[in-house]
Design a protein around this motif. Structure first.
Motif, mmCIF file in Angstrom:
data_model
loop_
_atom_site.group_PDB
_atom_site.id
_atom_site.type_symbol
_atom_site.label_atom_id
_atom_site.label_comp_id
_atom_site.label_asym_id
_atom_site.label_seq_id
_atom_site.Cartn_x
_atom_site.Cartn_y
_atom_site.Cartn_z
ATOM 1 N N THR A 18 -2.345 -14.005 -0.341
ATOM 2 C CA THR A 18 -3.421 -13.124 0.114
ATOM 3 C C THR A 18 -4.767 -13.800 -0.076
ATOM 4 N N LEU A 19 -5.593 -13.663 0.935
ATOM 5 C CA LEU A 19 -6.949 -14.197 0.882
ATOM 6 C C LEU A 19 -7.873 -13.181 1.563
ATOM 7 N N PRO A 20 -8.306 -12.150 0.814
ATOM 8 C CA PRO A 20 -9.229 -11.176 1.402
ATOM 9 C C PRO A 20 -10.461 -11.893 1.949
ATOM 10 N N VAL A 21 -10.912 -11.482 3.131
ATOM 11 C CA VAL A 21 -12.033 -12.167 3.762
ATOM 12 C C VAL A 21 -13.160 -11.190 4.057
ATOM 13 N N ALA A 22 -14.321 -11.758 4.330
ATOM 14 C CA ALA A 22 -15.496 -10.978 4.701
ATOM 15 C C ALA A 22 -16.366 -11.859 5.578
ATOM 16 N N GLN A 70 -7.538 -4.235 -1.340
ATOM 17 C CA GLN A 70 -6.540 -3.162 -1.195
ATOM 18 C C GLN A 70 -5.730 -3.328 0.085
ATOM 19 N N VAL A 71 -6.386 -3.769 1.167
ATOM 20 C CA VAL A 71 -5.660 -4.031 2.414
ATOM 21 C C VAL A 71 -4.581 -5.080 2.165
ATOM 22 N N ALA A 72 -4.947 -6.163 1.484
ATOM 23 C CA ALA A 72 -3.980 -7.229 1.206
ATOM 24 C C ALA A 72 -2.812 -6.718 0.365
ATOM 25 N N GLU A 73 -3.110 -5.875 -0.623
ATOM 26 C CA GLU A 73 -2.051 -5.331 -1.486
ATOM 27 C C GLU A 73 -1.088 -4.446 -0.701
ATOM 28 N N ARG A 74 -1.644 -3.604 0.157
ATOM 29 C CA ARG A 74 -0.794 -2.681 0.936
ATOM 30 C C ARG A 74 0.034 -3.428 1.973
ATOM 31 N N VAL A 75 -0.563 -4.411 2.629
ATOM 32 C CA VAL A 75 0.192 -5.193 3.613
ATOM 33 C C VAL A 75 1.342 -5.923 2.917
ATOM 34 N N THR A 76 1.061 -6.512 1.779
ATOM 35 C CA THR A 76 2.094 -7.218 1.024
ATOM 36 C C THR A 76 3.236 -6.276 0.651
ATOM 37 N N ALA A 77 2.885 -5.096 0.168
ATOM 38 C CA ALA A 77 3.914 -4.124 -0.227
ATOM 39 C C ALA A 77 4.771 -3.722 0.966
ATOM 40 N N GLY A 115 -3.815 3.792 3.050
ATOM 41 C CA GLY A 115 -2.950 2.914 2.261
ATOM 42 C C GLY A 115 -1.479 3.055 2.601
ATOM 43 N N PRO A 116 -0.918 4.248 2.461
ATOM 44 C CA PRO A 116 0.491 4.434 2.814
ATOM 45 C C PRO A 116 0.798 4.103 4.277
ATOM 46 N N LEU A 117 -0.122 4.466 5.179
ATOM 47 C CA LEU A 117 0.095 4.155 6.597
ATOM 48 C C LEU A 117 0.107 2.651 6.829
ATOM 49 N N LEU A 118 -0.765 1.939 6.123
ATOM 50 C CA LEU A 118 -0.816 0.493 6.280
ATOM 51 C C LEU A 118 0.478 -0.151 5.786
ATOM 52 N N GLU A 119 1.038 0.387 4.722
ATOM 53 C CA GLU A 119 2.337 -0.125 4.256
ATOM 54 C C GLU A 119 3.400 0.071 5.338
ATOM 55 N N GLN A 120 3.356 1.217 6.020
ATOM 56 C CA GLN A 120 4.356 1.485 7.056
ATOM 57 C C GLN A 120 4.214 0.521 8.234
ATOM 58 N N VAL A 121 2.975 0.307 8.706
ATOM 59 C CA VAL A 121 2.824 -0.601 9.855
ATOM 60 C C VAL A 121 3.154 -2.037 9.446
#
Length: 383
Positions: A47-51, A27-34, A367-373
């Protein structure tokens, strides 16, 4: 006017961990991309989600192309739970938190003395049954402090008390351990490349051991911590009688204290230890993705001192810096100075708290905040 040094835009690589409690790594990757594409619509984003081996590791592997396999195993307090591992070819990624994780307990309920890793052993056996010859065992986020005894029991080890009965579940019961026999452990482990992936290098016992350092996060009182540490030390002594001095050496080894001591159990099975994020970047195919990138965006929920000690963003930033790539980070909250960020290889961090300082509001709206940053990153570094 742009802030960054990226002058030609080829491709952005988003390689971030989860924001615990609000967004998965996917979800982080999706929001950053958007957010990036709000400003640069045609931007190429990979995107390459990591852990780092903890909870979310299987999800990251699945996002990278592994197949998800589900099995029913024993949960940390004995109830059946559905757990997943990831498989690609003959390589399996197994996450102990899927079977024995803190998130499997009811909210506010802990079982520091009795939680078991038995289900993690069942999950490893399922990976073997699926044909895995390489197993990456991610440990972290555990509800348990049993030294991996439950896991070993599920794989065929026998732990008996003075009456010849099996000891009970959890680390507390190890105080009653009288004998250990590992001869019945699944023989397939002898032919498997078994790698322990952990972001902690703690030994099994002592002031830096798993009970002292991580027990309180699992609901252990100071008395429980003392009980668990004493029981785990006793467990290691009994194992030393069973298999020789190797048991004591492994108990003192880095990683033995990972996830309530399940790292110790893995080392007893012949696992080699590697820092979780370093290993996961290899497994997920980070190097070729990094080569294609112009700018790397990493992050996690909280960028703080712990981040600098083996967490995913630090691993991503170190690899990117070695490849000469610029790195920026997103996070829920930022507790590192610009100097500390720079030392870690991160050019700049973008916390959600810059937009919404109240965690009670920023967490549910991450989510929305991450899209803004992320849109701000695009303006600063890509526009």
């Amino acid at each position: 006017m742009t802030d960054g040094a990226v002058t030609e835009v080829a491709r952005v690589l988003v390689a971030a961990d989860k924001f615990k409690g609000s967004l998965t790594a996917v979800q982080v990757a999706e929001r950053v991309t958007a957010g990036l594409r709000r400003v640069v619509p045609e931007l190429e984003v990979e995107t390459l989600p990591v852990a780092d081996g903890g909870d979310g590791t299987v999800a990251a592997a699945v996002a990278a192309g592994f197949d998800r396999r589900e099995v029913t195993v024993t949960g940390p307090v004995g109830e059946p739970v559905t757990a997943a591992f990831a498989l690609r070819g003959t390589t399996a990624v197994v996450e102990m938190a899927e079977a024995s994780g803190l998130q499997l307990l009811p909210p506010g309920v802990f079982a520091p003395l009795t939680a078991t890793t038995y289900g993690s052993g069942e999950l490893l056996r399922a990976a073997l049954d699926a044909g895995a010859t390489t197993i990456v065992f991610g440990v972290g986020g555990s509800a348990t402090t049993d030294g991996g005894a439950g896991m070993l029991a599920a794989l065929g080890a026998v732990f008996l008390d003075a009456d010849g009965d099996p000891v009970g579940p959890g680390g507390g019961a190890l105080a009653d351990l009288a004998s250990a026999d590992l001869s019945g452990v699944d023989p397939r482990f002898a032919g498997v490349e078994f790698v322990l992936a952990s972001d902690v290098d703690n030994p099994l016992t002592g002031p830096k051991g798993c009970a002292a350092v991580y027990g309180p996060q699992k609901g252990a009182t100071p008395e429980d911590v003392e009980t668990l540490d004493t029981a785990l030390a006793h467990y290691a002594r009994v194992l030393e009688k069973a298999i020789g001095p190797k048991a004591a050496e492994l108990a003192a080894s880095p990683g033995a204290g990972g996830a309530g001591g399940i790292g110790y159990g893995a080392l007893l099975l012949g696992a080699s230890f590697r820092p979780g994020i370093e290993l996961m970047l290899d497994v997920l195919g980070f190097a070729p993705a990094l080569e294609r990138a112009t700018l790397v965006i990493t992050g996690e929920g909280s960028l703080d001192e712990q981040t600098l000690h083996g967490k995913a963003p630090a691993g991503v930033a170190a690899a990117a810096r070695a490849a000469g790539k610029e790195v920026v980070a997103v996070c829920g909250r930022l507790a590192l100075t610009p100097v500390a960020l720079g030392t870690a290889g991160i050019r700049r961090a973008y916390p959600l708290t810059d937009l919404e300082p109240d965690p009670a509001k920023s967490i549910p709206n991450a989510g929305p905040l991450l899209e803004q940053v992320s849109a701000n990153i695009a303006r600063d570094f890509l526009a």
